[in-house]
Scaffold this active site. Structure first.
Site, PDB file in Angstrom:
ATOM      1  N   LYS A 175      79.320  74.901 -37.426  1.00 54.14           N
ATOM      2  CA  LYS A 175      80.012  74.452 -38.634  1.00 54.14           C
ATOM      3  C   LYS A 175      81.415  73.939 -38.300  1.00 54.14           C
ATOM      4  CE  LYS A 175      78.667  77.034 -42.811  1.00 54.14           C
ATOM      5  NZ  LYS A 175      78.103  75.970 -43.573  1.00 54.14           N
ATOM      6  N   LYS A 202      82.688  81.029 -23.198  1.00 52.74           N
ATOM      7  CA  LYS A 202      84.025  81.593 -23.488  1.00 52.74           C
ATOM      8  C   LYS A 202      84.704  82.151 -22.232  1.00 52.74           C
ATOM      9  CE  LYS A 202      82.960  82.328 -28.293  1.00 52.74           C
ATOM     10  NZ  LYS A 202      82.872  83.162 -29.469  1.00 52.74           N
ATOM     11  N   ASP A 252      88.766  84.407 -32.375  1.00 47.63           N
ATOM     12  CA  ASP A 252      87.632  85.133 -32.977  1.00 47.63           C
ATOM     13  C   ASP A 252      88.076  86.511 -33.469  1.00 47.63           C
ATOM     14  OD1 ASP A 252      85.543  83.302 -32.552  1.00 47.63           O
ATOM     15  OD2 ASP A 252      85.263  83.978 -30.484  1.00 47.63           O
ATOM     16  N   GLY A 258      76.501  97.676 -31.800  1.00 47.47           N
ATOM     17  CA  GLY A 258      76.438  96.562 -30.852  1.00 47.47           C
ATOM     18  C   GLY A 258      77.643  96.542 -29.926  1.00 47.47           C
ATOM     19  N   TYR A 269      76.354  85.135 -40.225  1.00 46.29           N
ATOM     20  CA  TYR A 269      76.742  84.514 -41.491  1.00 46.29           C
ATOM     21  C   TYR A 269      75.638  83.608 -42.025  1.00 46.29           C
ATOM     22  CZ  TYR A 269      77.919  80.609 -38.382  1.00 46.29           C
ATOM     23  OH  TYR A 269      77.865  79.621 -37.435  1.00 46.29           O
TER      24      TYR A 269
HETATM   25  P1  NDP Z   1      75.686  89.306 -27.109  1.00 50.11           P
HETATM   26  O1  NDP Z   1      74.440  88.645 -26.640  1.00 50.11           O
HETATM   27  O2  NDP Z   1      76.879  89.344 -26.217  1.00 50.11           O
HETATM   28  O3  NDP Z   1      75.314  90.857 -27.475  1.00 50.11           O
HETATM   29  C1  NDP Z   1      74.237  91.167 -28.286  1.00 50.11           C
HETATM   30  C2  NDP Z   1      74.320  92.614 -28.777  1.00 50.11           C
HETATM   31  O4  NDP Z   1      73.298  92.792 -29.749  1.00 50.11           O
HETATM   32  C3  NDP Z   1      74.086  93.663 -27.708  1.00 50.11           C
HETATM   33  O5  NDP Z   1      74.873  94.788 -27.988  1.00 50.11           O
HETATM   34  C4  NDP Z   1      72.584  93.960 -27.871  1.00 50.11           C
HETATM   35  O6  NDP Z   1      72.219  95.253 -27.448  1.00 50.11           O
HETATM   36  C5  NDP Z   1      72.460  93.887 -29.370  1.00 50.11           C
HETATM   37  N1  NDP Z   1      71.123  93.593 -29.880  1.00 50.11           N
HETATM   38  C6  NDP Z   1      70.478  92.400 -29.839  1.00 50.11           C
HETATM   39  N2  NDP Z   1      69.275  92.509 -30.477  1.00 50.11           N
HETATM   40  C7  NDP Z   1      69.195  93.787 -30.917  1.00 50.11           C
HETATM   41  C8  NDP Z   1      68.203  94.513 -31.648  1.00 50.11           C
HETATM   42  N3  NDP Z   1      67.064  93.934 -32.040  1.00 50.11           N
HETATM   43  N4  NDP Z   1      68.440  95.813 -31.945  1.00 50.11           N
HETATM   44  C9  NDP Z   1      69.597  96.393 -31.561  1.00 50.11           C
HETATM   45  N5  NDP Z   1      70.566  95.773 -30.853  1.00 50.11           N
HETATM   46  C10 NDP Z   1      70.366  94.491 -30.542  1.00 50.11           C
HETATM   47  O7  NDP Z   1      76.019  88.677 -28.521  1.00 50.11           O
HETATM   48  P2  NDP Z   1      77.431  88.268 -29.146  1.00 50.11           P
HETATM   49  O8  NDP Z   1      78.343  89.437 -29.103  1.00 50.11           O
HETATM   50  O9  NDP Z   1      77.873  86.985 -28.558  1.00 50.11           O
HETATM   51  O10 NDP Z   1      77.021  87.962 -30.662  1.00 50.11           O
HETATM   52  C11 NDP Z   1      76.678  88.995 -31.557  1.00 50.11           C
HETATM   53  C12 NDP Z   1      76.540  88.435 -32.959  1.00 50.11           C
HETATM   54  O11 NDP Z   1      77.801  87.971 -33.411  1.00 50.11           O
HETATM   55  C13 NDP Z   1      75.577  87.258 -33.087  1.00 50.11           C
HETATM   56  O12 NDP Z   1      74.715  87.493 -34.163  1.00 50.11           O
HETATM   57  C14 NDP Z   1      76.483  86.068 -33.367  1.00 50.11           C
HETATM   58  O13 NDP Z   1      75.840  85.122 -34.187  1.00 50.11           O
HETATM   59  C15 NDP Z   1      77.619  86.748 -34.110  1.00 50.11           C
HETATM   60  N6  NDP Z   1      78.904  86.020 -34.069  1.00 50.11           N
HETATM   61  C16 NDP Z   1      79.518  85.682 -35.244  1.00 50.11           C
HETATM   62  C17 NDP Z   1      80.729  85.011 -35.251  1.00 50.11           C
HETATM   63  C18 NDP Z   1      81.366  84.642 -36.548  1.00 50.11           C
HETATM   64  O14 NDP Z   1      82.360  83.887 -36.536  1.00 50.11           O
HETATM   65  N7  NDP Z   1      80.911  85.117 -37.681  1.00 50.11           N
HETATM   66  C19 NDP Z   1      81.431  84.660 -34.003  1.00 50.11           C
HETATM   67  C20 NDP Z   1      80.713  85.063 -32.806  1.00 50.11           C
HETATM   68  C21 NDP Z   1      79.502  85.731 -32.870  1.00 50.11           C
HETATM   69  P3  NDP Z   1      71.683  95.550 -25.934  1.00 50.11           P
HETATM   70  O15 NDP Z   1      72.906  95.760 -25.099  1.00 50.11           O
HETATM   71  O16 NDP Z   1      70.877  96.784 -26.074  1.00 50.11           O
HETATM   72  O17 NDP Z   1      70.873  94.364 -25.516  1.00 50.11           O
END
Ligand code: NDP
Length: 264
Positions: free
Chosen positions: A15, A63, A99, A120, A209
């Site tokens: 976006k 990043k 962020d 997470g 979002y």
């Molecule tokens: P990462 O890939 O770095 O980390 C993913 C995390 O999610 C890990 O802790 C992982 O756990 C966990 N996870 C994934 N699937 C599952 C599941 N089914 N059940 C439980 N835990 C799960 O992701 P990011 O930190 O980059 O992104 C996280 C979220 O933040 C995304 O949804 C992204 O869209 C959102 N986001 C939103 C922003 C905004 O401006 N609103 C900005 C940036 C990100 P494990 O370690 O066990 O694999």
């Protein structure tokens, strides 16, 4: 006219071009914002200069590459090792992380929040946990796998996996920091844990979002005030725009234009 972009892979869903172009137009600033799919993060610096860009946002998965591409880093970006905003000033690249301040601003709109539970432990949780702690919040991290928790343990955060989770005092705010619910219908942790933490919380936030995730649905069904990730996205964009335009405009001047991206 100044050129701005978002670097990422993928970028088609972003976006940011709409948000920034609406603000350029609304404020009468001579800039245009495009999207650039960058496959190889190590080429970021080269592309930046090749395209003649004044400023950029950087999204997944670049990043950390953006952090390495900068000549100068602000204190917070240096601390967390991730850059999502770069500004070109006289041929030098300055890196920032907007962020985490965006998230901080989004949750500061809830009152009386002290104890925060993150569901997470990925990249987004890393920077946001640090800024919250610096701002005086008490942050606990709960994650599915133990591996990602090592970093947080070293940083002095209280951490749990689903297996060893226990609470002494209720959490004021519960945040879904996982990607569970983004492209599937999963909850971010077992429902038994949510039953333990959500009813006693004051509010719940999801960083995803544009949709009602199973986590947000669960919280709403328990009459909790909720927020999805739209404000975080909007606020990180406004803070980046402030850097892009060298603080010519205030947060509140930029907001109404950028916000239109969420109602179109
Ligand atoms: P990462 O890939 O770095 O980390 C993913 C995390 O999610 C890990 O802790 C992982 O756990 C966990 N996870 C994934 N699937 C599952 C599941 N089914 N059940 C439980 N835990 C799960 O992701 P990011 O930190 O980059 O992104 C996280 C979220 O933040 C995304 O949804 C992204 O869209 C959102 N986001 C939103 C922003 C905004 O401006 N609103 C900005 C940036 C990100 P494990 O370690 O066990 O694999």
């Amino acid at each position: 006219m100044q050129l701005f972009t978002i670097f990422g892979n993928p970028v088609s869903h972003s976006k940011s071009p709409l948000m920034h172009n609406l603000a350029f137009q609304g404020l009468g600033y001579d800039g245009v914002y495009i999207r650039y799919k960058l496959e190889d993060g190590s080429q970021l610096r080269e592309k930046f200069f090749e395209l003649g860009i004044s400023g950029a946002n950087i999204t997944v998965p670049h990043k950390e590459s953006a952090f390495k591409a900068c000549d100068e880093l602000d204190t917070f970006a240096k601390k967390v090792g991730a850059v999502n905003t770069i500004v070109n000033r006289d041929g030098k690249l300055y890196g920032y992380n907007t962020d985490a301040p965006g998230f901080l601003k989004a949750i500061s709109e809830f009152e009386d929040i002290k104890r925060v539970l993150f569901l997470g432990a990925g990249g987004t949780a890393q920077a946001t946990s640090v800024i919250l702690r610096d701002a005086g919040y008490e942050v606990t991290i709960l994650n599915r796998s133990v591996k990602r928790l090592e970093h947080y343990k070293k940083e002095g955060f209280k951490t749990f996996t689903f297996e060893d989770f226990k609470i002494n005092e209720p959490f004021d705010l519960v945040v879904n920091m996982t990607s569970a619910g983004l492209e599937d219908d999963y909850l971010p942790c077992p429902v038994e844990i949510l039953e333990e933490v959500v009813p006693s919380s004051k509010a719940c936030v999801d960083v995803i979002y544009g949709k009602e995730t199973p986590f947000l649905k669960f919280a709403k069904e328990r009459d909790k005030p909720t927020k999805d990730g739209s404000d975080m996205l909007l606020y990180q964009g406004i803070i980046a725009f402030e850097y892009f335009t060298n603080h010519q405009y205030s947060f509140d001047e930029i907001k109404p234009y950028m916000k239109q991206a969420f109602i179109l």
